[in-house]
Design a protein around this motif. Structure first.
Motif, short mmCIF file in Angstrom:
data_model
loop_
_atom_site.label_atom_id
_atom_site.label_comp_id
_atom_site.label_asym_id
_atom_site.label_seq_id
_atom_site.Cartn_x
_atom_site.Cartn_y
_atom_site.Cartn_z
N LYS A 149 0.64 -1.14 -0.04
CA LYS A 149 -0.09 0.15 0.11
C LYS A 149 0.86 1.20 -0.05
N GLU A 150 1.84 1.03 0.78
CA GLU A 150 2.80 2.49 0.81
C GLU A 150 3.67 2.41 -0.41
N LEU A 151 3.79 1.55 -1.02
CA LEU A 151 4.57 1.72 -2.58
C LEU A 151 3.64 2.08 -3.42
N ILE A 152 2.43 2.00 -3.24
CA ILE A 152 1.32 2.44 -4.31
C ILE A 152 1.38 4.18 -3.99
N ARG A 153 1.25 4.37 -2.86
CA ARG A 153 1.11 5.63 -2.14
C ARG A 153 2.40 6.62 -2.65
N ASN A 154 3.67 5.70 -2.74
CA ASN A 154 4.90 6.52 -3.11
C ASN A 154 4.95 7.83 -2.38
N LYS A 155 4.81 7.52 -1.14
CA LYS A 155 5.33 8.75 -0.34
C LYS A 155 6.66 8.30 0.56
N TYR A 156 6.66 7.53 1.34
CA TYR A 156 8.15 7.09 1.77
C TYR A 156 8.47 5.72 1.40
N PRO A 242 -7.09 -7.19 -4.42
CA PRO A 242 -8.23 -6.30 -4.79
C PRO A 242 -8.65 -5.24 -3.76
N SER A 243 -8.33 -5.25 -2.54
CA SER A 243 -8.57 -4.17 -1.73
C SER A 243 -7.72 -2.91 -1.80
N LEU A 244 -6.77 -3.25 -2.50
CA LEU A 244 -5.86 -1.95 -2.92
C LEU A 244 -6.16 -1.34 -4.25
N THR A 245 -7.34 -1.89 -5.02
CA THR A 245 -7.41 -1.27 -6.22
C THR A 245 -7.66 0.01 -6.43
N ASN A 246 -8.56 0.56 -5.62
CA ASN A 246 -8.77 1.89 -5.43
C ASN A 246 -7.58 2.78 -5.35
N GLU A 247 -6.81 2.47 -4.38
CA GLU A 247 -5.65 3.15 -4.18
C GLU A 247 -4.87 3.16 -5.30
N ALA A 249 -5.67 2.74 -8.55
CA ALA A 249 -6.50 3.43 -9.70
C ALA A 249 -6.24 4.79 -9.61
N ALA A 250 -6.33 5.27 -8.22
CA ALA A 250 -6.13 6.79 -8.08
C ALA A 250 -4.99 7.33 -8.18
N SER A 251 -3.82 6.36 -7.77
CA SER A 251 -2.67 6.92 -8.02
C SER A 251 -2.12 6.88 -9.72
N PHE A 252 -2.50 5.86 -10.44
CA PHE A 252 -2.47 5.81 -12.06
C PHE A 252 -2.91 7.07 -12.52
N TRP A 253 -4.17 7.26 -12.34
CA TRP A 253 -4.70 8.60 -12.87
C TRP A 253 -4.30 9.70 -12.55
N LYS A 254 -3.92 9.81 -11.24
CA LYS A 254 -3.09 11.37 -10.86
C LYS A 254 -1.91 11.22 -11.44
#
Length: 333
Positions: A149-156, A242-247, A249-254
């Protein structure tokens, strides 16, 4: 067998290579080998590699035709005999004791991957991104799901392959894709998928040199590879997390939206058209995923419903971010 194999891809970096290798060979040594992969350099880099090989016997120098960063790293991976692998880019350099700190934490906490913090290193000084994680927190361990999840968020947790210590058997199962730019975006989530314990040391241990002529400092059709890597990651997440799909998808679009705004202003018409067509394709293909993930995001809603107001929103957001946003913290050398 060595404890660690340190892989350094080398391509036309004669102005930076000595600083990189000096920082490497000055480390407190937890029994490591160094693999220098000369990827078809045409400057004095090969001679510098041989010079250090003569001084330090646990150094392997491999010469090959130019295959790009992925090809050089893959050569090092195939050659590596250590229990763990560490990637160091040849224009960057290490903080003192960086390798031992990562290795000790890896062993003590039984982690498959451990990352250290890093500086963005410019000619006039270094910048530290401590907006999301403070050194005062100390080191800690994440489970696979949280780390993904943190990798997807790409913060730290960033996509960068460098600056992390990886268990070798995992890396050998996942070579880098050849012939693409931004190869880390195709690769990092596959590694994360095999992790049970992911270690984080917030202390900066790596100096990430910022060069205008570097791959990441220019914009061209090569940036399309980053988007395709994100698309493949979205498909992987949908199937396996699948529980991280929204996270995701949002990252990809932004990410795509930000890149598309740059592409729209590019002087080359071919680049503008290529990104426009890809932008349309992606928004049609993943319309349902984007709509679910971004139903409360004002940028996406304006793009979908009232595109005429989007420029106004972006202008207001940029002004607000400049006035109130927190940026990187400058650190003196």
């Amino acid at each position: 067998m060595y404890n660690i194999s340190i892989i350094v891809p080398v391509y036309n970096v004669q102005d930076y290579l000595r600083q990189c290798l000096d920082s490497l060979f000055q480390q407190i040594r937890p029994d490591y080998e160094v693999i220098l992969v000369n990827d078809g350099s045409t400057d004095n880099s090969p001679a510098i590699c041989r010079e250090y090989q003569e001084k330090f016997p646990d150094t392997i120098v491999i010469d090959q035709e130019n295959r790009g960063l992925s090809g050089a790293r893959n050569t090092g991976i195939v050659t590596a005999t250590g229990k763990y692998i560490y990637f160091l880019d040849s224009d960057d350099w290490l903080a003192p004791n960086a390798i031992k700190l990562l290795y000790d934490f890896t062993i003590n906490k039984e982690c498959e991957v451990v990352q250290g913090g890093f500086f963005y290193a410019y000619e006039k000084g270094c910048y530290l991104d401590d907006r999301y994680i403070k050194m005062e927190r100390g080191s800690f361990v994440l489970t696979k799901e949280v780390a993904m999840k943190e990798l997807i968020r790409n913060k730290y947790i960033k996509n960068f392959a460098w600056g992390k210590l990886y268990r070798t058997d995992i890396v050998k199962r996942h070579l880098f894709p050849n012939g693409v730019y931004f190869e880390d975006s195709y690769w990092q989530h596959l590694i994360m998928d095999e992790v049970k314990n992911y270690g984080v040391l917030p202390k900066p241990l790596y100096y990430y040199r910022q060069r205008e002529e570097g791959i990441s400092g220019t914009f061209s059709l090569n940036n399309m590879d980053l988007l395709r890597g994100n698309e493949l990651r979205l498909e992987f997440i949908k199937e396996n997390y699948p529980s991280l799909t929204n996270e995701m998808a949002a990252s990809f679009w932004k990410n795509f939206y930000s890149i598309y705004q740059i592409a729209r202003k590019h002087p080359d018409a071919k680049i503008r058209v290529a990104y426009r067509d890809e932008w349309r394709r992606v928004n049609i293909k993943y319309r349902d995923d984007f709509s679910k993930a971004l139903r409360t995001d004002p940028c996406y809603r304006l793009y979908s419903d009232i595109p005429g107001l989007l420029k106004v929103y972006n202008l207001v957001y940029r002004v607000y971010d400049r006035l109130f946003g927190k940026g990187l913290r400058k650190i003196s050398y």
